[in-house]
Design an enzyme around this catalytic site. Sequence first.
Site, PDB file in Angstrom:
ATOM      1  N   LYS A   5       0.856  -0.970   0.133  1.00 54.63           N
ATOM      2  CA  LYS A   5      -0.125   0.313   0.228  1.00 54.63           C
ATOM      3  C   LYS A   5       0.991   1.254  -0.241  1.00 54.63           C
ATOM      4  CE  LYS A   5      -3.160   2.442   2.679  1.00 54.63           C
ATOM      5  NZ  LYS A   5      -4.106   2.250   4.139  1.00 54.63           N
ATOM      6  N   GLY A  37      -4.661  -1.171   4.916  1.00 57.86           N
ATOM      7  CA  GLY A  37      -4.164  -3.083   4.616  1.00 57.86           C
ATOM      8  C   GLY A  37      -4.739  -4.526   4.746  1.00 57.86           C
ATOM      9  N   ARG A  38      -4.874  -4.763   5.524  1.00 54.88           N
ATOM     10  CA  ARG A  38      -5.714  -5.534   6.417  1.00 54.88           C
ATOM     11  C   ARG A  38      -7.409  -5.408   5.738  1.00 54.88           C
ATOM     12  NH1 ARG A  38      -4.569  -2.465  10.454  1.00 54.88           N
ATOM     13  NH2 ARG A  38      -6.451  -1.488  11.684  1.00 54.88           N
ATOM     14  N   HIS A  98      -5.412 -32.736  16.629  1.00 51.17           N
ATOM     15  CA  HIS A  98      -4.904 -33.701  17.184  1.00 51.17           C
ATOM     16  C   HIS A  98      -3.724 -33.009  17.194  1.00 51.17           C
ATOM     17  CE1 HIS A  98      -6.571 -37.607  15.704  1.00 51.17           C
ATOM     18  NE2 HIS A  98      -7.028 -36.758  15.536  1.00 51.17           N
ATOM     19  N   GLU A 129      10.369  -4.568   4.446  1.00 45.03           N
ATOM     20  CA  GLU A 129      10.521  -5.978   4.693  1.00 45.03           C
ATOM     21  C   GLU A 129      10.260  -6.151   2.681  1.00 45.03           C
ATOM     22  OE1 GLU A 129       8.608  -4.860   7.038  1.00 45.03           O
ATOM     23  OE2 GLU A 129       8.682  -6.047   8.147  1.00 45.03           O
ATOM     24  N   GLU A 151      -4.922  -6.752  14.895  1.00 42.07           N
ATOM     25  CA  GLU A 151      -4.656  -5.012  14.186  1.00 42.07           C
ATOM     26  C   GLU A 151      -4.984  -4.069  13.812  1.00 42.07           C
ATOM     27  OE1 GLU A 151      -2.530  -4.024  10.366  1.00 42.07           O
ATOM     28  OE2 GLU A 151      -0.707  -4.561  11.308  1.00 42.07           O
ATOM     29  N   LYS A 153       9.283  -0.936  14.439  1.00 46.01           N
ATOM     30  CA  LYS A 153      10.097  -0.813  12.945  1.00 46.01           C
ATOM     31  C   LYS A 153      11.487   0.895  13.645  1.00 46.01           C
ATOM     32  CE  LYS A 153       5.485  -0.570  10.081  1.00 46.01           C
ATOM     33  NZ  LYS A 153       5.445   0.478   8.905  1.00 46.01           N
TER      34      LYS A 153
HETATM   35  O1  F6P Z   1       2.444  -3.624   9.928  1.00 45.87           O
HETATM   36  C1  F6P Z   1       1.888  -2.767   9.669  1.00 45.87           C
HETATM   37  C2  F6P Z   1       1.101  -2.736   7.914  1.00 45.87           C
HETATM   38  O2  F6P Z   1       1.387  -1.268   7.886  1.00 45.87           O
HETATM   39  C3  F6P Z   1      -0.218  -3.015   8.016  1.00 45.87           C
HETATM   40  O3  F6P Z   1      -1.208  -3.140   8.767  1.00 45.87           O
HETATM   41  C4  F6P Z   1       0.391  -3.398   6.915  1.00 45.87           C
HETATM   42  O4  F6P Z   1      -0.676  -4.865   6.008  1.00 45.87           O
HETATM   43  C5  F6P Z   1       2.021  -4.171   6.347  1.00 45.87           C
HETATM   44  O5  F6P Z   1       2.588  -2.916   7.174  1.00 45.87           O
HETATM   45  C6  F6P Z   1       1.794  -3.740   4.863  1.00 45.87           C
HETATM   46  O6  F6P Z   1       1.840  -2.417   4.496  1.00 45.87           O
HETATM   47  P1  F6P Z   1       2.340  -2.218   3.160  1.00 45.87           P
HETATM   48  O7  F6P Z   1       1.435  -3.186   2.595  1.00 45.87           O
HETATM   49  O8  F6P Z   1       2.315  -0.409   2.749  1.00 45.87           O
HETATM   50  O9  F6P Z   1       3.394  -2.332   2.581  1.00 45.87           O
END
Ligand code: F6P
Length: 518
Positions: free
Chosen positions: A206, A263-264, A380, A212, A349, A489
């Site tokens: 987003k 995002g979620r 199990h 990452e 979240e 972060k």
């Molecule tokens: O972990 C925080 C967060 O902002 C989530 O809410 C989101 O889904 C994820 O990181 C990934 O964010 P992005 O889509 O901006 O890379």
Amino acid sequence: MTRCDQTPAWAALQAAFDAGANRFDLRTAFGADAQRFERFSQSAPHVFADLSKNLLDADTEALLMDLARQCSVQEHRDAMFAGDTVNNTENRAVMHWLLRNPPLAPVNSAQAAIKNLAPELSQVHATLDAMLAYAQTVRDDTSITDVVNIGIGGSDLGPQMAVLALEAFATTGKRFHFVSNVDGHELDATLKRLKPASTLFLIASKTFTTIETMTNAHSAKAWFTAQGGTDTARHFAALTTNVAAANAFGISTTFGFWDWVGGRYSVWSAIGLPLAIAIGPQGFREFLAGAHAMDEHFRTAPLETNLPVRLGLLDVWYRNFHHFSSRSIAPYHSAMKRWPAYLQQLEMESNGKQVDADGNALPYATSPVLWGEPGTNGQHAFFQMLHQGTDVVPVEFVAVKKARHLLEGHQTLLLANVLAQAQALMIGKADAGGHRNFPGNRPSTFLLLDELTPTSLGALIALQEHRVFVSGSIWGINSFDQWGVELGKVLAKDVQARLSSGDVTGLDGSTAGLLARL
Ligand code: F6P
């Protein structure tokens, strides 16, 4: 808005709890009421829900409905559907539901409320059409055999969960890979199985700033070039609200969305592209339609027969009166293996907050811990604790009536198990003491789909989104921000530099000690 614990309904619920609801016994309740199943089960679009094995009676549920009214849940819901700034801490509307809204019919009174969102809706459909056309191109391109989604959190869990869940509908013959972790082992293992000429990388973020995802995207691009890959425009696409950053990264094929999609809550947007490639444009439209049907149910059904409302209120009853701190998620369908992980982000979240929407500390508990595994595997592993442990953990089963395989006996055995587990949790077994004693009276909710299809999965996800909205709304929190992820972060940046320099000045003893060892 009145804080939920200061409403008359909350006081009435507490009084009812103390006066006997705390000793509610499911077996007695079923014995006393032959209609209990009918009273506490209902249909919602594409989902049948049996709530009868939960620790509540009609009086409690009526008080919970009072609580919803006194906490203005309907007004809050209507504000979301009107495009108001429901996400106040980020000054944003909350309109993931608009992504699954069909184009406005010229005269459609039921949708009158969203007429003023017509410009946004037409952007939604223009983007959806473009994304689905692209998905079709990729599907038709037999030279592309592997699709790699690079994203994390909402940019990974939704599409991954849905692609896996709907693998029976994946008609492309392409392999799908999901790389989320910054741990290079994941990308490395994936790349080892790929060739640049036959791979499409989808960089899903987003913000297009998540460390990452950016690290994995850079490494994927470097690998692509080093392996002799050409034509980045054909082999990389970006799914993002930050098209400028994607362009700066060197990706020209982009599909956008908007800051009013959390995002979620973004699997319905361009972030859903892996799913659209997997199940095709028609399948993706059915996925959206299933969710839209649930939106309309949530928006229009009376509170008493509004399934997201009933589930969200039940969550509050369990969290704040019974003080149950977790919920176990048990999908009895092996393809729903990422369902628990998906719901973890959605619930925890969204509602893992300790202050109200205005930043004031809250004196009551909010999000439970969600965890689980598909059945029958969970039986199990951890069901021992669910049956005989000291904590009561409400279980949420998902069962699917029709299987899509022809293997004899399996589906009956699977359904027998999900029914038996819900039954065993409730009825217990008191006739043998000690180790063989099952206390019973352990609550569960049973969600039943006729079939696991794009439509029913869409409806099931939207049901979960809205139930999280309802409990968050009762608790008075902003379910649409996630400030809690920021501190880690910031500290990671600092520690990253220290790992190179070895400087431990000012660190706590443990971090300094570990850093020195590393
Ligand atoms: O972990 C925080 C967060 O902002 C989530 O809410 C989101 O889904 C994820 O990181 C990934 O964010 P992005 O889509 O901006 O890379």
